[in-house]
Write a protein that holds these residues in place. Structure first.
Motif, PDB file in Angstrom:
ATOM      1  N   ARG A  99      -4.901  -7.668   6.321  1.00  0.00           N
ATOM      2  CA  ARG A  99      -4.955  -6.697   6.638  1.00  0.00           C
ATOM      3  C   ARG A  99      -3.282  -6.447   5.907  1.00  0.00           C
ATOM      4  O   ARG A  99      -2.312  -6.427   6.159  1.00  0.00           O
ATOM      5  CB  ARG A  99      -5.233  -5.714   7.832  1.00  0.00           C
ATOM      6  N   THR A 100      -3.076  -4.258   5.298  1.00  0.00           N
ATOM      7  CA  THR A 100      -2.303  -4.059   4.937  1.00  0.00           C
ATOM      8  C   THR A 100      -1.756  -3.055   6.592  1.00  0.00           C
ATOM      9  O   THR A 100      -1.864  -2.626   7.531  1.00  0.00           O
ATOM     10  CB  THR A 100      -2.220  -3.159   4.243  1.00  0.00           C
ATOM     11  N   GLY A 101       0.146  -3.952   5.980  1.00  0.00           N
ATOM     12  CA  GLY A 101       0.399  -2.893   7.691  1.00  0.00           C
ATOM     13  C   GLY A 101       1.040  -1.979   7.700  1.00  0.00           C
ATOM     14  O   GLY A 101       0.524  -0.504   6.102  1.00  0.00           O
ATOM     15  N   ASP A 102       1.551  -1.407   8.307  1.00  0.00           N
ATOM     16  CA  ASP A 102       2.970   0.663   8.237  1.00  0.00           C
ATOM     17  C   ASP A 102       3.069   0.610   6.409  1.00  0.00           C
ATOM     18  O   ASP A 102       3.045   1.714   6.724  1.00  0.00           O
ATOM     19  CB  ASP A 102       3.213   0.598   9.126  1.00  0.00           C
ATOM     20  N   THR A 103       3.558  -0.434   5.930  1.00  0.00           N
ATOM     21  CA  THR A 103       4.667   0.268   4.893  1.00  0.00           C
ATOM     22  C   THR A 103       2.930  -0.335   3.347  1.00  0.00           C
ATOM     23  O   THR A 103       4.070  -0.741   2.834  1.00  0.00           O
ATOM     24  CB  THR A 103       5.143  -0.725   4.714  1.00  0.00           C
ATOM     25  N   GLY A 104       2.727  -1.162   3.924  1.00  0.00           N
ATOM     26  CA  GLY A 104       1.152  -1.180   2.870  1.00  0.00           C
ATOM     27  C   GLY A 104       1.266  -2.427   2.831  1.00  0.00           C
ATOM     28  O   GLY A 104       0.579  -2.555   1.639  1.00  0.00           O
ATOM     29  N   HIS A 105       2.086  -3.543   2.847  1.00  0.00           N
ATOM     30  CA  HIS A 105       2.436  -4.682   2.794  1.00  0.00           C
ATOM     31  C   HIS A 105       1.774  -5.084   3.792  1.00  0.00           C
ATOM     32  O   HIS A 105       1.006  -4.825   4.605  1.00  0.00           O
ATOM     33  CB  HIS A 105       3.685  -5.123   2.748  1.00  0.00           C
ATOM     34  N   GLN A 117       1.689  -5.450  -1.805  1.00  0.00           N
ATOM     35  CA  GLN A 117       1.674  -4.021  -1.009  1.00  0.00           C
ATOM     36  C   GLN A 117       0.166  -3.012  -2.220  1.00  0.00           C
ATOM     37  O   GLN A 117       0.252  -3.815  -3.018  1.00  0.00           O
ATOM     38  CB  GLN A 117       2.592  -3.199  -1.395  1.00  0.00           C
ATOM     39  N   LYS A 151     -10.647   0.523   1.896  1.00  0.00           N
ATOM     40  CA  LYS A 151     -10.000   2.008   3.624  1.00  0.00           C
ATOM     41  C   LYS A 151     -11.217   2.362   2.886  1.00  0.00           C
ATOM     42  O   LYS A 151     -11.177   3.735   2.727  1.00  0.00           O
ATOM     43  CB  LYS A 151      -8.775   2.194   3.490  1.00  0.00           C
ATOM     44  N   SER A 206      -1.685   1.925   5.190  1.00  0.00           N
ATOM     45  CA  SER A 206      -1.690   0.666   6.275  1.00  0.00           C
ATOM     46  C   SER A 206      -3.222   0.583   6.374  1.00  0.00           C
ATOM     47  O   SER A 206      -4.529   1.572   6.182  1.00  0.00           O
ATOM     48  CB  SER A 206      -0.908   1.379   7.409  1.00  0.00           C
ATOM     49  N   GLY A 207      -3.668  -0.270   6.968  1.00  0.00           N
ATOM     50  CA  GLY A 207      -5.094  -0.337   7.698  1.00  0.00           C
ATOM     51  C   GLY A 207      -6.101  -0.417   6.689  1.00  0.00           C
ATOM     52  O   GLY A 207      -7.443  -0.864   6.307  1.00  0.00           O
TER      53      GLY A 207
END
Length: 274
Positions: free
Chosen positions: A142-148, A123, A166, A133-134
């Protein structure tokens, strides 16, 4: 004589063509069947006589067949194939490096090597612990909405570290074994760059790589030009992030302009061309 020839011709025409039957199974190293594998059966001993729309090229007779749920396949062909190759396999498998010999009527077994993927997950958060995210992770993810994030890479080229980046944060390089929790710090100043054609004064089309340097170190880069290629909101525009100081802007590696960057967002226009 003519009557005899006619009788022989009719008899030959009525004789059905016996198809060549090729069957077998595709398995992994444990012997379990592998489904959804595309196999190409080819007769390399002769040409089909096929000519394409451009009027050139003749090809060996060939046909594709897919494996079922248990990895088995069966094909009845109007020609006699002598080779079999794997033209498509699930991403978790490596196909054989070359074609395999086949003999119609004899079952063939094709073994695929399962890839031992290197899996990376974790994460990304900011200095306050909020998920980000992003975040682009190079190479791989690439990280998703939860940073994972979770991604896998082929094991042939082991990675010692990954770059996390980022817009608005200072990128960091993280060793492969320390990716469970990655922290991005030092929010940066955003610099919006507009590229104009010097002659027409219109936004520059095409594709340009814009980069910001500070003391010889590249801080960030972005792509400007056609939105179909850059995916930026407008033609000829992109956004960099930079640290305060005298920053040098380069386009496609060539220095174009230096500007003093503070903590406030900046907008700058660069003209390109002779």
């Amino acid at each position: 004589m003519n009557g005899l020839f006619l009788v022989l011709a009719v008899a030959n025409a009525a004789t059905p063509q016996i198809p060549s039957v090729v069957e077998g199974r595709v398995v992994d190293g444990s012997g379990a069947g592998v489904a959804q594998v595309a196999l190409t059966l080819t007769d390399t001993t002769r040409l089909s006589g096929h000519v394409d729309s451009a009027g050139c090229g003749t090809y060996h007779p060939q046909e594709d067949v897919w494996t079922g749920a248990d990895g088995r396949f069966r094909a009845e062909l109007p020609f006699t194939p002598n080779t079999l190759s794997v033209s498509q396999a699930p991403e978790d498998f490596n196909p054989p490096s070359g074609p395999l010999p086949v003999t119609p009527g004899q079952a063939v077994t094709v073994t695929l090597r399962r890839i031992a993927w290197s899996v990376y997950e974790g994460q990304v958060v900011d200095a306050q612990g909020a998920p980000l995210s992003g975040v682009d992770i190079a190479p791989g993810g690439r990280t998703g909405d939860t940073g994972h994030f979770q991604f896998k890479l082929r094991p042939e080229v082991p990675r010692e570290r990954f770059r996390f980046r980022k817009l608005g944060f200072k990128p960091v390089f993280v060793p492969a074994g320390d990716m469970a929790k990655v922290v991005l710090r030092e929010r940066r100043t955003l610099v919006k760059v507009t590229l104009l054609d010097k002659k027409t004064k219109q936004p520059a089309r095409g594709l340009y790589r814009v980069a910001a340097y500070l003391g010889g170190e590249r801080l960030s880069f972005c792509s400007a030009g056609d939105v179909e290629v850059t995916h930026e909101p407008a033609v000829g525009e992109c956004t960099l992030d930079a640290e305060p100081g005298m920053v040098e802007l380069r386009v496609d590696g060539a220095p174009v302009r230096s500007l003093e960057v503070t903590h406030e967002p900046r907008e700058v226009t660069l003209e390109l061309g002779p």
